[in-house]
Design a protein around this motif. Structure first.
Motif, PDB file in Angstrom:
ATOM      1  N   GLU A 157       0.823  -1.206   0.000  1.00 39.32           N
ATOM      2  CA  GLU A 157       0.000   0.000   0.000  1.00 39.32           C
ATOM      3  C   GLU A 157       0.861   1.263   0.000  1.00 39.32           C
ATOM      4  OE1 GLU A 157      -3.473   2.134   2.735  1.00 39.32           O
ATOM      5  OE2 GLU A 157      -2.770   0.113   3.212  1.00 39.32           O
ATOM      6  N   VAL A 158       1.939   1.259   0.804  1.00 38.08           N
ATOM      7  CA  VAL A 158       2.796   2.455   0.855  1.00 38.08           C
ATOM      8  C   VAL A 158       3.818   2.468  -0.276  1.00 38.08           C
ATOM      9  CG1 VAL A 158       2.510   2.696   3.334  1.00 38.08           C
ATOM     10  CG2 VAL A 158       4.488   1.437   2.458  1.00 38.08           C
ATOM     11  N   GLY A 159       3.968   1.331  -0.981  1.00 39.26           N
ATOM     12  CA  GLY A 159       4.847   1.285  -2.145  1.00 39.26           C
ATOM     13  C   GLY A 159       6.312   1.059  -1.836  1.00 39.26           C
ATOM     14  N   ASP A 160       6.626   0.500  -0.664  1.00 36.07           N
ATOM     15  CA  ASP A 160       8.024   0.264  -0.282  1.00 36.07           C
ATOM     16  C   ASP A 160       8.471  -1.094  -0.815  1.00 36.07           C
ATOM     17  OD1 ASP A 160      10.360  -0.614   1.159  1.00 36.07           O
ATOM     18  OD2 ASP A 160       9.999   1.015   2.569  1.00 36.07           O
ATOM     19  N   ARG A 161       9.353  -1.089  -1.827  1.00 34.19           N
ATOM     20  CA  ARG A 161       9.798  -2.333  -2.453  1.00 34.19           C
ATOM     21  C   ARG A 161      10.690  -3.147  -1.506  1.00 34.19           C
ATOM     22  NH1 ARG A 161       7.674  -4.711  -6.385  1.00 34.19           N
ATOM     23  NH2 ARG A 161       9.400  -4.944  -7.866  1.00 34.19           N
ATOM     24  N   TRP A 162      11.542  -2.475  -0.742  1.00 33.50           N
ATOM     25  CA  TRP A 162      12.364  -3.203   0.232  1.00 33.50           C
ATOM     26  C   TRP A 162      11.474  -3.921   1.236  1.00 33.50           C
ATOM     27  CZ3 TRP A 162      12.441  -2.659   5.534  1.00 33.50           C
ATOM     28  CH2 TRP A 162      13.431  -3.365   6.222  1.00 33.50           C
ATOM     29  N   GLY A 163      10.458  -3.231   1.713  1.00 34.32           N
ATOM     30  CA  GLY A 163       9.541  -3.853   2.663  1.00 34.32           C
ATOM     31  C   GLY A 163       8.811  -5.031   2.050  1.00 34.32           C
ATOM     32  N   GLN A 164       8.395  -4.890   0.790  1.00 31.59           N
ATOM     33  CA  GLN A 164       7.735  -6.005   0.109  1.00 31.59           C
ATOM     34  C   GLN A 164       8.671  -7.198  -0.009  1.00 31.59           C
ATOM     35  OE1 GLN A 164       5.620  -4.716  -3.550  1.00 31.59           O
ATOM     36  NE2 GLN A 164       5.715  -2.655  -2.708  1.00 31.59           N
ATOM     37  N   LEU A 165       9.950  -6.919  -0.240  1.00 27.00           N
ATOM     38  CA  LEU A 165      10.931  -7.993  -0.314  1.00 27.00           C
ATOM     39  C   LEU A 165      11.003  -8.739   1.011  1.00 27.00           C
ATOM     40  CD1 LEU A 165      13.412  -9.500  -1.477  1.00 27.00           C
ATOM     41  CD2 LEU A 165      14.803  -7.532  -0.796  1.00 27.00           C
ATOM     42  N   ARG A 204      11.065 -15.985  -6.225  1.00 29.56           N
ATOM     43  CA  ARG A 204      11.355 -15.340  -7.509  1.00 29.56           C
ATOM     44  C   ARG A 204      10.902 -13.882  -7.498  1.00 29.56           C
ATOM     45  NH1 ARG A 204      13.432 -18.020 -11.579  1.00 29.56           N
ATOM     46  NH2 ARG A 204      13.442 -20.295 -11.559  1.00 29.56           N
ATOM     47  N   GLU A 205       9.774 -13.618  -6.896  1.00 31.12           N
ATOM     48  CA  GLU A 205       9.324 -12.227  -6.774  1.00 31.12           C
ATOM     49  C   GLU A 205      10.325 -11.419  -5.946  1.00 31.12           C
ATOM     50  OE1 GLU A 205       5.389 -12.140  -5.205  1.00 31.12           O
ATOM     51  OE2 GLU A 205       4.474 -13.109  -6.956  1.00 31.12           O
ATOM     52  N   GLY A 206      10.806 -12.026  -4.861  1.00 33.06           N
ATOM     53  CA  GLY A 206      11.801 -11.346  -4.033  1.00 33.06           C
ATOM     54  C   GLY A 206      13.090 -11.095  -4.792  1.00 33.06           C
ATOM     55  N   LEU A 207      13.474 -12.044  -5.636  1.00 30.09           N
ATOM     56  CA  LEU A 207      14.693 -11.894  -6.430  1.00 30.09           C
ATOM     57  C   LEU A 207      14.586 -10.697  -7.366  1.00 30.09           C
ATOM     58  CD1 LEU A 207      17.436 -12.948  -7.439  1.00 30.09           C
ATOM     59  CD2 LEU A 207      16.182 -14.481  -8.981  1.00 30.09           C
ATOM     60  N   LEU A 245      15.832 -20.313  -3.637  1.00 30.24           N
ATOM     61  CA  LEU A 245      15.279 -20.949  -4.835  1.00 30.24           C
ATOM     62  C   LEU A 245      15.992 -22.266  -5.116  1.00 30.24           C
ATOM     63  CD1 LEU A 245      14.823 -17.836  -7.154  1.00 30.24           C
ATOM     64  CD2 LEU A 245      13.013 -19.415  -6.462  1.00 30.24           C
ATOM     65  N   GLY A 246      17.301 -22.283  -4.898  1.00 33.63           N
ATOM     66  CA  GLY A 246      18.037 -23.538  -5.059  1.00 33.63           C
ATOM     67  C   GLY A 246      17.540 -24.605  -4.117  1.00 33.63           C
ATOM     68  N   ARG A 247      17.291 -24.246  -2.869  1.00 31.76           N
ATOM     69  CA  ARG A 247      16.760 -25.204  -1.898  1.00 31.76           C
ATOM     70  C   ARG A 247      15.404 -25.736  -2.338  1.00 31.76           C
ATOM     71  NH1 ARG A 247      16.790 -23.201   4.212  1.00 31.76           N
ATOM     72  NH2 ARG A 247      15.393 -24.994   4.230  1.00 31.76           N
TER      73      ARG A 247
END
Length: 947
Positions: free
Chosen positions: A805-813, A837-840, A859-861
């Protein structure tokens, strides 16, 4: 809701839990609405599509019943009735097909092949099977299925072509065979396969593939192969050289050398000499280019370094030192190198942070790289210390230094940079052969279009170049005068001006007197306001943007709105250089203008404006770092890093503790996001020790930030926070206090003080909610998600929604990471992989390289858990490459362990032992105490030995 059509129809709720859509007709209704992309579908059209021309009695009521059933599953507001028909409420990329197309477009727009390959792979990974697989028998779906399948095959072809440029022909030769067999008439696909076969040494198979295409086209369509594939066939028959696998380089990612704005004149031999000195067989690892200011040392060094970029596997890097103060230490210089090489975001994970020179040497110990240390004359002693340490610890490390004075250390080869060659005679042919004349004529033609060297002006041009001693900067400055003077008039004015050297230039070397006189003359030709702007610009350490120039250069005597026009005039006179949106002074001009600033008695007031301007800039950007402008804000602060450091230095030296504390408080979150924790710690300590008055609340804030930073960089820091203590007490701003409670609390949990840490984070959550701070609430929820398993998923989902909602990409990660761990705990491998993958993607967008490595290893795991050893190995190889490039030793250890696991699953015991032993060796050499990673490696080695 999120919808999947790239495979069997699927629906997931906001918590990523599968939602069952009962009954075939209801599923077909949903598929029809999805196929229309959220657009309205008339009721009559839906009835026709669902019942294929044989609708039941009361078909309108029956359709309404199906719509009601769908609404019960999705939510009443998700299926909307409008005059034009029914539509599904879609606001973004809820449908995987839209996400697929977005990733493909991003891949096509990216210039770096490795990134394009990864984005194409991410797009293809969204496919779970044939599109709309469980409603394929409905006529309405067939057109959309065909469209999506065509898009998928196009992406496969594009990815194959990118992989060929990256040298992956061997694996492609094996992978594309089955796909070509299923789509035998796709010429682009077959061409990629033929190239892969040829490069893999299978020329006969490549030619046979073409014959198969020719035969099938003739039999089925009565056609012949197209011109492109026919030309490829002919080239393979002739074994043309251009078919060979290209040399794979990634120069664009492995250097920060600027592109030259103009050609380098008269330095061909000098460039060749520098290249020869630093060639592999020369055994020279430190070359210092010396010479007076304005002679072109930097241009020569950059040109030589650019020509050598392919020789250094780990890159060629320009480190600009002009902005560092004369009191800088070897650690200050090492910090600048660490930042330039992109190692800064891993420093927080390594030991010995107080010895940055040692850390740098350890981080690049096995790298083959060239570092260009530019403008070192005011830092000769600390640069000499750093250079000596690097040369001793990094066998394949090479240094190229520019300075007015040699470093004077063993192994240094000094090469003076002379002025450009002057004309030997006055006849036009001889004059034209002079490199000084060549440069002057090129700059004159740019300043006065139509200017050429001819018999009429050759003598005057020769005189100008001789009078200016062939000094490039002087020649460039004077060339612009040809807009108003003829060559003869210009030569005469120089003779009049320079004949008796003025008092202020006596005692300098002859050529230095010439440059100084040239700068004096250029200065005197300026209008008063032009001089005002020029001298005030000198306070900037690394150029400036137009808003900064307006803020720093304007005052009671000069309106800010006049600065742009004055800047433009200075650019026209070659005294200011414009690069994109930044304005810079050349080194010698900056030094001259700094003297003029002091002479004018303006040094203190202009420095104060500079400090205020950059403090306010940092404060404006600070809050934007937590919103949708986060990426651009990081880039803006990256660009201003040197000026921000200069502002802090000036605030501290000028007894401006108030500004110093404000500045570090505004920048600490930026330093945290970029991983520059050492810089944050040192800057906070410096500001807190500065002389002068600072508001008590700002001091408490700085101490709280420092506590949180020290908890992340020092093993002894936790002792500074007493049990039950709250370092944020005394901060009146409820939003700021809650955020700092979170920051300190998360630091405590990382030190094993879970109880105290959770207490502060819970207080942060309550404070953020009371203050209506959605960002603070999200941060606290995501942290608590990892500390309270019973409510982890609930906290993480709400935190993710708030960060979105606030648009913080780091927070979404961070939220995505928490949700992925929950999915892994629940055994949902598909959801785990998608979330990682989204986090990557987010981590790569923001340049957070340790997060990139973590996402790749997770992702490897996940791939290993699904039995996909080959895919896991590819992911771990990428993680290993990024870790090595960024000197992230812990990431290297984990990637090697993952490669060992993948090798064991493939049955390759030798490779497994090799990777696991490397992991142990790297773990021990990194300086870390034995940890869980080392225990895993030892356990795996034991398992390999027993199998």
């Amino acid at each position: 809701m999120r919808y999947g059509v790239l495979g069997p129809l699927a629906v997931w709720d906001a918590g990523e839990r599968p939602v069952k859509v009962p009954e075939a007709k209801v599923r077909a209704l949903l598929a029809n609405l999805l196929a229309h992309g959220g657009g309205p579908v008339p009721a009559d059209r839906l009835i026709e599509d669902l019942w294929a021309g044989n609708p039941p009695g009361g078909s309108a009521n029956t359709l309404q019943t199906k719509v009601s059933q769908l609404r019960r599953v999705l939510g009443r507001d998700q299926v909307v009735r409008e005059p034009a028909g029914y539509r599904l409420l879609l606001t973004g990329h809820e449908v995987d097909a839209a996400r697929f197309q977005e990733l493909a477009e991003r891949a096509r727009s990216h210039r770096e092949p490795a990134v394009r390959r990864r984005l194409f792979a991410d797009a293809l990974a969204l496919w779970r099977g044939p599109a709309y697989a469980d409603v394929a028998e409905f006529l309405f779906a067939r057109g959309e299925i065909a469209r999506l399948e065509e898009l998928r095959l196009t992406v496969v072809e594009e990815q194959a072509e990118v992989r060929l440029t990256l040298g992956e022909h061997t694996s492609l030769a094996a992978e594309l065979g089955e796909l070509v067999a299923r789509h035998p008439l796709r010429e682009r696909l077959r061409m990629a396969h033929m190239r892969a076969l040829y490069r893999a040494g299978r020329q006969g198979d490549a030619l046979q593939s073409f014959q198969e295409l020719r035969s099938q086209l003739s039999e089925e369509l009565g056609a012949s192969p197209g011109p492109a594939i026919s030309a490829l066939h002919e080239a393979i028959l002739r074994q043309e050289p251009q078919l060979a696998a290209p040399a794979v380089t990634s120069l664009s990612c492995r250097t920060n050398l600027p592109a030259p704005l103009t050609p380098l004149v008269g330095r061909r031999e000098a460039v060749g000499e520098v290249r020869a000195l630093l060639s592999p067989g020369a055994h020279t690892r430190l070359v210092t280019l010396t010479g007076l200011g304005g002679v072109g040392k930097t241009r020569l060094a950059i040109a030589a370094a650019r020509d050598m970029a392919e020789r250094f596997a780990d890159g060629v890097w320009l480190v600009e030192l002009a902005g560092l103060g004369a009191a800088s230490t070897p650690d200050d210089i090492a910090e600048r190198v660490i930042t330039t090489l992109g190692l800064c975001d891993t420093a927080a994970t390594e030991p010995d942070l107080d010895d940055l020179v040692g850390w740098l040497c350890q981080a690049v110990a096995d790298k083959h790289l060239l570092i260009l240390l530019d403008n070192c004359e005011h830092l000769v002693e600390p640069v000499a210390v750093l250079a000596g340490a690097v040369l001793s610890a990094v066998p394949a490390g090479h240094l190229l230094v520019t300075s007015q004075e040699a470093l004077g250390i063993p192994g240094e080869v000094v090469r003076p940079v002379p002025p450009l060659a002057l004309p030997e005679r006055t006849d036009p042919e001889a004059v034209a052969r002079s490199s000084a004349v060549e440069l002057f004529v090129a700059r004159a033609a740019a300043a006065a279009p139509g200017f050429v060297l001819d018999a009429d002006n050759a003598a005057s041009v020769s005189a100008i170049c001789r009078r200016l001693d062939g000094i490039p900067l002087a020649l460039e400055l004077v060339a612009s005068r040809l807009r108003t003077l003829s060559p003869a008039e210009l030569a005469a004015s120089l003779d009049d001006r320079f004949a008796p050297p003025e008092v202020q230039v006596r005692g300098l070397p002859a050529r230095q007197r010439t440059l100084r006189a040239m700068l004096d003359w250029s200065w005197q030709l300026l209008a008063v306001d032009e001089r005002t702007v020029l001298r005030r610009l000198a306070v900037h350490a690394d150029g400036c943007t137009l808003p900064s120039a307006e803020a720093v250069c304007s005052g009671p005597d000069l309106a800010a709105e006049r600065v742009p026009d004055l800047l433009s005039r200075l650019v026209d006179r070659s005294l200011v250089v414009r690069e994109a949106d930044r304005f810079r002074l050349l080194e010698s001009v900056a030094a001259y203008c700094a003297e003029r600033l002091a002479e004018a008695g303006e040094e203190a007031i202009v420095r104060a404006r500079f400090v205020r301007c950059h403090t306010e800039l940092a404060e404006r950007e600070s809050e934007r770092l937590r919103g949708p402008d986060q990426r651009r804000c990081l880039e803006r602060l990256d660009a201003e890093t040197v000026n921000l450091r200069r502002a802090l230095d000036l605030a501290v030296s000028g007894h401006g503790a108030g500004y110093a504390v404000r500045l570090v408080n505004a920048l600490t979150w930026y330093w945290f996001l970029r991983g520059r924790l050492t810089e944050a710690r040192r800057s906070l300590q410096t500001a807190l020790a500065a002389d002068g008055e600072a508001p008590p609340a700002a001091l408490v804030t700085a101490r709280a930030w420092l506590t949180g930073i020290e908890l992340r960089t020092s093993s002894a820091a936790a002792a500074s926070v007493p049990a039950g203590g709250d370092p944020t007490a005394g901060i009146d701003d409820p939003v700021l206090r809650a955020r700092l409670q979170w920051f300190v609390g998360t630091g405590l949990t990382g030190h094993g003080r879970r109880r105290d840490g959770v207490r502060l984070v819970e207080a942060s959550l309550a404070g953020a909610r009371a203050a209506g701070d959605r960002w603070g609430e999200a941060a606290a929820l995501v942290e608590l998600a990892g500390q309270a398993p019973e409510r982890g998923e609930c906290h993480a989902e709400l935190g993710a929604a708030l960060f979105q909602e606030v648009g913080d990409r780091w927070g979404q990660l961070r939220a995505t990471r928490s949700l992925a761990l929950t999915a892994e705990h629940d055994g949902d491998h598909a959801r785990t992989e998608r979330l990682h993958r989204e986090g990557l993607v987010v981590a790569e967008e923001l340049g957070l390289w340790t997060e990139v490595v973590e996402a790749l290893t997770w992702l490897g795991r996940t791939a290993l858990a699904g039995g996909h050893a080959g895919r896991a190995a590819e992911l771990y190889e990428r993680a290993l490459s990024v870790s090595a490039e960024r000197a992230y030793s812990r990431g290297e250890v984990r990637a090697e362990i993952g490669l060992g696991l993948a090798a064991r699953l493939r049955g390759d015991r030798n490779a497994a032992r090799r990777h696991l032993n490397r992991a142990l060796a790297k773990s021990r050499s990194s300086g870390h105490a034995p940890d869980a990673d080392a225990e895993v490696a030892l356990a795996e080695l034991d398992l390999v030995a027993r199998t």
